[in-house]
Write an enzyme that holds these catalytic residues in place. Structure first.
Site, PDB file in Angstrom:
ATOM      1  N   SER A   1      11.870  24.179  44.328  1.00 39.39           N
ATOM      2  CA  SER A   1      11.250  23.014  44.986  1.00 39.39           C
ATOM      3  C   SER A   1      10.412  22.294  43.943  1.00 39.39           C
ATOM      4  CB  SER A   1      10.334  23.482  46.124  1.00 39.39           C
ATOM      5  OG  SER A   1       9.497  22.416  46.545  1.00 39.39           O
TER       6      SER A   1
ATOM      7  N   TYR B   1       3.232  28.690  48.775  1.00 33.77           N
ATOM      8  CA  TYR B   1       4.602  28.159  48.612  1.00 33.77           C
ATOM      9  C   TYR B   1       4.802  27.692  47.175  1.00 33.77           C
ATOM     10  CZ  TYR B   1       8.756  25.269  49.661  1.00 33.77           C
ATOM     11  OH  TYR B   1      10.020  24.699  49.677  1.00 33.77           O
TER      12      TYR B   1
END
Ligand SMILES: NC(=O)c1ccc[n+]([C@@H]2O[C@H](COP(=O)([O-])OP(=O)(O)OC[C@H]3O[C@@H](n4cnc5c(N)ncnc54)[C@H](OP(=O)(O)O)[C@@H]3O)[C@@H](O)[C@H]2O)c1
Length: 250
Positions: free
Chosen positions: A132, A145
Protein backbone atom coordinates in the site's frame (compact mmCIF):
# COMPACT_ATOMS: atom_id res chain seq x y z
CA UNK A 1 6.16 -14.63 -21.23
CA UNK A 2 2.56 -15.76 -21.58
CA UNK A 3 0.75 -16.10 -18.27
CA UNK A 4 -0.01 -19.69 -19.16
CA UNK A 5 3.70 -20.59 -18.95
CA UNK A 6 2.86 -20.86 -15.28
CA UNK A 7 0.28 -23.46 -14.32
CA UNK A 8 -0.88 -22.88 -10.76
CA UNK A 9 -1.60 -19.79 -8.70
CA UNK A 10 -2.70 -19.07 -5.15
CA UNK A 11 -4.48 -15.80 -4.40
CA UNK A 12 -5.24 -14.88 -0.78
CA UNK A 13 -8.04 -12.51 0.14
CA UNK A 14 -9.88 -13.74 -2.91
CA UNK A 15 -13.47 -13.26 -1.75
CA UNK A 16 -13.68 -9.60 -2.76
CA UNK A 17 -11.97 -6.59 -4.30
CA UNK A 18 -8.46 -6.90 -5.70
CA UNK A 19 -8.17 -10.59 -4.83
CA UNK A 20 -11.36 -11.59 -6.64
CA UNK A 21 -10.39 -9.52 -9.69
CA UNK A 22 -6.95 -11.17 -9.73
CA UNK A 23 -8.49 -14.64 -9.57
CA UNK A 24 -10.73 -13.70 -12.49
CA UNK A 25 -7.77 -12.35 -14.51
CA UNK A 26 -5.56 -15.39 -13.92
CA UNK A 27 -8.37 -17.88 -14.57
CA UNK A 28 -9.11 -16.13 -17.87
CA UNK A 29 -5.46 -16.66 -18.80
CA UNK A 30 -5.87 -20.41 -18.37
CA UNK A 31 -4.16 -20.96 -15.01
CA UNK A 32 -5.40 -23.28 -12.29
CA UNK A 33 -6.17 -20.71 -9.62
CA UNK A 34 -6.67 -21.49 -5.93
CA UNK A 35 -8.72 -18.80 -4.19
CA UNK A 36 -8.32 -18.42 -0.43
CA UNK A 37 -10.40 -16.36 2.00
CA UNK A 38 -12.73 -16.95 4.96
CA UNK A 39 -16.07 -16.25 3.24
CA UNK A 40 -17.16 -19.57 1.73
CA UNK A 41 -20.31 -18.32 -0.07
CA UNK A 42 -18.43 -15.53 -1.90
CA UNK A 43 -15.68 -17.97 -2.88
CA UNK A 44 -18.26 -20.43 -4.16
CA UNK A 45 -19.82 -17.74 -6.37
CA UNK A 46 -16.35 -16.81 -7.64
CA UNK A 47 -15.64 -20.47 -8.40
CA UNK A 48 -18.87 -20.81 -10.36
CA UNK A 49 -18.03 -17.68 -12.34
CA UNK A 50 -14.34 -18.32 -13.02
CA UNK A 51 -13.57 -22.01 -12.46
CA UNK A 52 -11.16 -21.27 -9.61
CA UNK A 53 -10.69 -23.74 -6.75
CA UNK A 54 -12.08 -22.21 -3.53
CA UNK A 55 -10.48 -22.66 -0.10
CA UNK A 56 -12.45 -21.25 2.83
CA UNK A 57 -9.40 -20.84 5.06
CA UNK A 58 -8.29 -18.13 7.42
CA UNK A 59 -4.85 -17.04 6.19
CA UNK A 60 -3.65 -17.04 9.81
CA UNK A 61 -4.56 -20.74 10.16
CA UNK A 62 -1.02 -22.02 9.76
CA UNK A 63 -1.80 -25.78 9.73
CA UNK A 64 -4.45 -25.31 7.01
CA UNK A 65 -2.22 -23.05 4.91
CA UNK A 66 0.70 -25.45 5.36
CA UNK A 67 -1.43 -28.40 4.21
CA UNK A 68 -2.52 -26.50 1.08
CA UNK A 69 1.04 -25.61 0.11
CA UNK A 70 2.06 -29.24 0.58
CA UNK A 71 -0.74 -30.38 -1.76
CA UNK A 72 -0.02 -27.95 -4.61
CA UNK A 73 3.27 -26.67 -6.02
CA UNK A 74 2.29 -23.08 -6.68
CA UNK A 75 4.00 -21.21 -9.52
CA UNK A 76 2.41 -17.91 -8.49
CA UNK A 77 1.50 -16.71 -5.01
CA UNK A 78 -0.40 -13.44 -4.63
CA UNK A 79 -0.32 -12.31 -1.00
CA UNK A 80 -3.32 -10.00 -1.11
CA UNK A 81 -5.39 -10.63 2.05
CA UNK A 82 -5.32 -7.51 4.17
CA UNK A 83 -7.19 -5.76 6.95
CA UNK A 84 -7.12 -2.36 8.58
CA UNK A 85 -8.45 -0.76 11.74
CA UNK A 86 -9.18 2.96 11.67
CA UNK A 87 -7.56 5.51 13.93
CA UNK A 88 -4.14 6.50 15.19
CA UNK A 89 -2.04 4.55 17.69
CA UNK A 90 -3.36 6.87 20.41
CA UNK A 91 -6.71 5.12 20.11
CA UNK A 92 -5.55 1.66 19.05
CA UNK A 93 -6.50 -1.46 20.99
CA UNK A 94 -4.28 -4.49 21.55
CA UNK A 95 -6.47 -6.83 19.51
CA UNK A 96 -6.38 -4.54 16.49
CA UNK A 97 -2.59 -4.46 16.52
CA UNK A 98 -2.39 -8.26 16.79
CA UNK A 99 -4.92 -8.73 13.97
CA UNK A 100 -3.04 -6.48 11.56
CA UNK A 101 0.28 -8.09 12.36
CA UNK A 102 -1.26 -11.57 11.99
CA UNK A 103 -3.04 -11.00 8.66
CA UNK A 104 -0.96 -8.31 6.93
CA UNK A 105 2.49 -9.48 7.98
CA UNK A 106 2.77 -12.82 9.81
CA UNK A 107 0.62 -14.69 7.26
CA UNK A 108 2.60 -13.18 4.38
CA UNK A 109 5.89 -14.24 5.95
CA UNK A 110 4.59 -17.75 6.59
CA UNK A 111 3.24 -18.19 3.07
CA UNK A 112 6.51 -16.98 1.58
CA UNK A 113 8.39 -19.38 3.88
CA UNK A 114 6.17 -22.24 2.72
CA UNK A 115 6.29 -21.56 -1.03
CA UNK A 116 9.60 -19.86 -1.85
CA UNK A 117 11.85 -22.92 -1.27
CA UNK A 118 9.84 -25.00 -3.77
CA UNK A 119 10.02 -22.21 -6.33
CA UNK A 120 13.78 -21.95 -5.82
CA UNK A 121 14.13 -25.73 -6.19
CA UNK A 122 12.02 -25.78 -9.39
CA UNK A 123 13.80 -22.67 -10.74
CA UNK A 124 10.36 -21.20 -11.43
CA UNK A 125 7.94 -19.01 -9.56
CA UNK A 126 6.56 -15.58 -8.87
CA UNK A 127 5.56 -14.02 -5.57
CA UNK A 128 3.36 -10.92 -5.72
CA UNK A 129 2.65 -8.99 -2.54
CA UNK A 130 0.03 -6.27 -2.30
CA UNK A 131 1.40 -3.53 -0.07
CA UNK A 132 0.00 0.00 0.00
CA UNK A 133 1.12 3.59 -0.34
CA UNK A 134 0.71 3.46 3.46
CA UNK A 135 3.96 1.47 3.49
CA UNK A 136 5.81 4.14 1.54
CA UNK A 137 4.44 7.49 2.72
CA UNK A 138 3.15 9.00 5.93
CA UNK A 139 -0.31 10.45 6.06
CA UNK A 140 -3.14 10.54 8.58
CA UNK A 141 -4.33 7.03 9.17
CA UNK A 142 -3.56 3.91 11.04
CA UNK A 143 0.06 3.64 12.18
CA UNK A 144 -0.14 -0.14 12.62
CA UNK A 145 -1.36 -0.57 9.04
CA UNK A 146 1.47 1.67 7.80
CA UNK A 147 3.97 -0.38 9.80
CA UNK A 148 2.76 -3.74 8.46
CA UNK A 149 2.77 -2.54 4.86
CA UNK A 150 6.25 -1.04 5.23
CA UNK A 151 7.40 -4.42 6.52
CA UNK A 152 5.88 -6.16 3.50
CA UNK A 153 7.80 -3.74 1.25
CA UNK A 154 11.11 -4.64 2.89
CA UNK A 155 10.28 -8.35 2.88
CA UNK A 156 9.93 -8.23 -0.90
CA UNK A 157 13.37 -6.67 -1.25
CA UNK A 158 14.83 -9.43 0.92
CA UNK A 159 13.09 -12.21 -1.01
CA UNK A 160 14.88 -11.03 -4.15
CA UNK A 161 18.16 -11.62 -2.37
CA UNK A 162 17.04 -14.93 -0.85
CA UNK A 163 16.09 -16.29 -4.29
CA UNK A 164 19.01 -14.83 -6.24
CA UNK A 165 20.41 -17.26 -8.80
CA UNK A 166 17.05 -18.81 -9.58
CA UNK A 167 14.30 -17.70 -11.97
CA UNK A 168 12.03 -16.72 -9.11
CA UNK A 169 10.50 -13.29 -9.50
CA UNK A 170 9.15 -11.02 -6.84
CA UNK A 171 6.79 -8.09 -7.35
CA UNK A 172 5.35 -5.50 -4.99
CA UNK A 173 2.06 -3.94 -6.05
CA UNK A 174 1.63 -0.70 -4.13
CA UNK A 175 -1.86 0.79 -4.54
CA UNK A 176 -3.27 4.09 -3.41
CA UNK A 177 -7.04 4.27 -3.04
CA UNK A 178 -8.87 1.62 -5.04
CA UNK A 179 -12.66 1.35 -5.35
CA UNK A 180 -13.24 -1.83 -3.33
CA UNK A 181 -15.24 -2.81 -0.26
CA UNK A 182 -12.22 -2.32 2.00
CA UNK A 183 -13.68 0.96 3.27
CA UNK A 184 -16.96 -0.72 4.17
CA UNK A 185 -14.98 -3.50 5.87
CA UNK A 186 -12.92 -1.00 7.89
CA UNK A 187 -15.38 1.81 8.59
CA UNK A 188 -18.74 0.04 8.32
CA UNK A 189 -20.98 -0.35 5.31
CA UNK A 190 -22.87 2.97 5.31
CA UNK A 191 -23.70 5.78 2.92
CA UNK A 192 -21.33 7.88 5.01
CA UNK A 193 -18.44 5.53 4.23
CA UNK A 194 -19.30 5.54 0.52
CA UNK A 195 -19.48 9.34 0.49
CA UNK A 196 -16.17 9.69 2.34
CA UNK A 197 -14.08 7.26 0.33
CA UNK A 198 -15.70 6.31 -2.98
CA UNK A 199 -18.63 8.37 -4.22
CA UNK A 200 -17.70 11.03 -6.79
CA UNK A 201 -13.98 10.12 -6.81
CA UNK A 202 -12.28 8.85 -9.97
CA UNK A 203 -10.59 5.75 -8.58
CA UNK A 204 -8.73 2.77 -10.00
CA UNK A 205 -10.92 -0.33 -9.99
CA UNK A 206 -9.91 -3.74 -8.65
CA UNK A 207 -9.50 -4.91 -12.26
CA UNK A 208 -6.89 -2.21 -12.88
CA UNK A 209 -4.76 -3.65 -10.07
CA UNK A 210 -5.28 -7.17 -11.42
CA UNK A 211 -4.06 -5.92 -14.82
CA UNK A 212 -0.89 -4.58 -13.18
CA UNK A 213 -0.31 -7.94 -11.53
CA UNK A 214 -0.79 -9.67 -14.88
CA UNK A 215 1.65 -7.21 -16.51
CA UNK A 216 4.36 -8.13 -14.00
CA UNK A 217 3.76 -11.85 -14.40
CA UNK A 218 3.66 -11.64 -18.21
CA UNK A 219 6.98 -9.80 -18.47
CA UNK A 220 9.74 -11.78 -20.20
CA UNK A 221 11.38 -14.21 -17.78
CA UNK A 222 14.56 -12.09 -17.83
CA UNK A 223 12.58 -9.16 -16.43
CA UNK A 224 11.66 -8.80 -12.76
CA UNK A 225 9.09 -6.06 -12.28
CA UNK A 226 10.01 -5.16 -8.71
CA UNK A 227 7.52 -2.47 -7.79
CA UNK A 228 4.43 -0.92 -9.32
CA UNK A 229 2.80 2.02 -7.55
CA UNK A 230 -0.73 2.78 -8.74
CA UNK A 231 -2.64 5.75 -7.41
CA UNK A 232 -5.70 7.69 -8.48
CA UNK A 233 -4.62 10.53 -10.77
CA UNK A 234 -6.35 12.89 -8.35
CA UNK A 235 -4.52 11.66 -5.24
CA UNK A 236 -1.09 12.58 -3.87
CA UNK A 237 0.62 11.57 -0.63
CA UNK A 238 2.73 13.82 1.53
CA UNK A 239 2.31 17.19 3.14
CA UNK A 240 3.94 18.94 6.03
CA UNK A 241 2.36 19.94 9.32
CA UNK A 242 3.91 22.40 11.77
CA UNK A 243 2.21 23.26 15.06
CA UNK A 244 2.81 25.53 18.00
CA UNK A 245 2.78 23.84 21.43
CA UNK A 246 -0.80 23.25 22.41
CA UNK A 247 -2.21 23.53 18.87
CA UNK A 248 -4.54 20.70 17.92
CA UNK A 249 -3.59 18.68 14.83
CA UNK A 250 -6.40 18.48 12.24
N1 LIG B 1 -8.64 -0.76 -1.69
C1 LIG B 1 -7.64 0.08 -1.42
O1 LIG B 1 -7.81 1.31 -1.43
C2 LIG B 1 -6.27 -0.47 -1.07
C3 LIG B 1 -5.19 0.41 -1.09
C4 LIG B 1 -3.93 -0.05 -0.77
C5 LIG B 1 -3.74 -1.37 -0.46
N2 LIG B 1 -4.79 -2.23 -0.45
C6 LIG B 1 -4.52 -3.62 -0.09
O2 LIG B 1 -5.04 -4.47 -1.10
C7 LIG B 1 -5.38 -5.73 -0.52
C8 LIG B 1 -6.80 -6.10 -0.93
O3 LIG B 1 -7.68 -5.12 -0.45
P1 LIG B 1 -9.12 -4.83 -1.08
O4 LIG B 1 -9.19 -3.39 -1.32
O5 LIG B 1 -9.42 -5.77 -2.17
O6 LIG B 1 -10.01 -5.10 0.24
P2 LIG B 1 -11.24 -6.03 0.58
O7 LIG B 1 -12.28 -5.94 -0.49
O8 LIG B 1 -11.61 -5.69 1.98
O9 LIG B 1 -10.61 -7.49 0.52
C9 LIG B 1 -9.84 -8.01 1.55
C10 LIG B 1 -9.75 -9.50 1.35
O10 LIG B 1 -8.92 -10.04 2.38
C11 LIG B 1 -9.58 -11.18 2.91
N3 LIG B 1 -9.19 -11.44 4.30
C12 LIG B 1 -9.25 -10.60 5.35
N4 LIG B 1 -8.84 -11.24 6.47
C13 LIG B 1 -8.53 -12.52 6.07
C14 LIG B 1 -8.09 -13.65 6.77
N5 LIG B 1 -7.84 -13.62 8.10
N6 LIG B 1 -7.89 -14.79 6.08
C15 LIG B 1 -8.11 -14.84 4.74
N7 LIG B 1 -8.53 -13.78 4.03
C16 LIG B 1 -8.75 -12.63 4.70
C17 LIG B 1 -11.07 -10.87 2.80
O11 LIG B 1 -11.83 -12.06 2.75
P3 LIG B 1 -12.64 -12.71 3.95
O12 LIG B 1 -13.21 -11.60 4.77
O13 LIG B 1 -13.66 -13.53 3.22
O14 LIG B 1 -11.66 -13.56 4.69
C18 LIG B 1 -11.10 -10.18 1.44
O15 LIG B 1 -11.21 -11.15 0.43
C19 LIG B 1 -5.19 -5.57 1.00
O16 LIG B 1 -3.94 -6.11 1.37
C20 LIG B 1 -5.18 -4.06 1.20
O17 LIG B 1 -4.43 -3.69 2.34
C21 LIG B 1 -6.06 -1.81 -0.76
Amino acid sequence: MPLSDYQTALVTGASSGIGAATVERLCAAGLQVHALARSAPQLQQLAERTGCIPHAIDVTDLPAVTALTQEVAFDIVVNNAGVDRPGSLLAADADGIDLLIDVNLRAVLQLCRLTLPGMVQRDRGHIVNISSIAGAYHFGGNSTYHATKAAVHMLLRQLRIDALGRRVRVTEICPGRVATDIFAHVHGDSTDTQARFVEGFELPQAGDIADAIAFAIQAPIAVNVGLIELMPTLQVPGGLTTLRPGDVAR
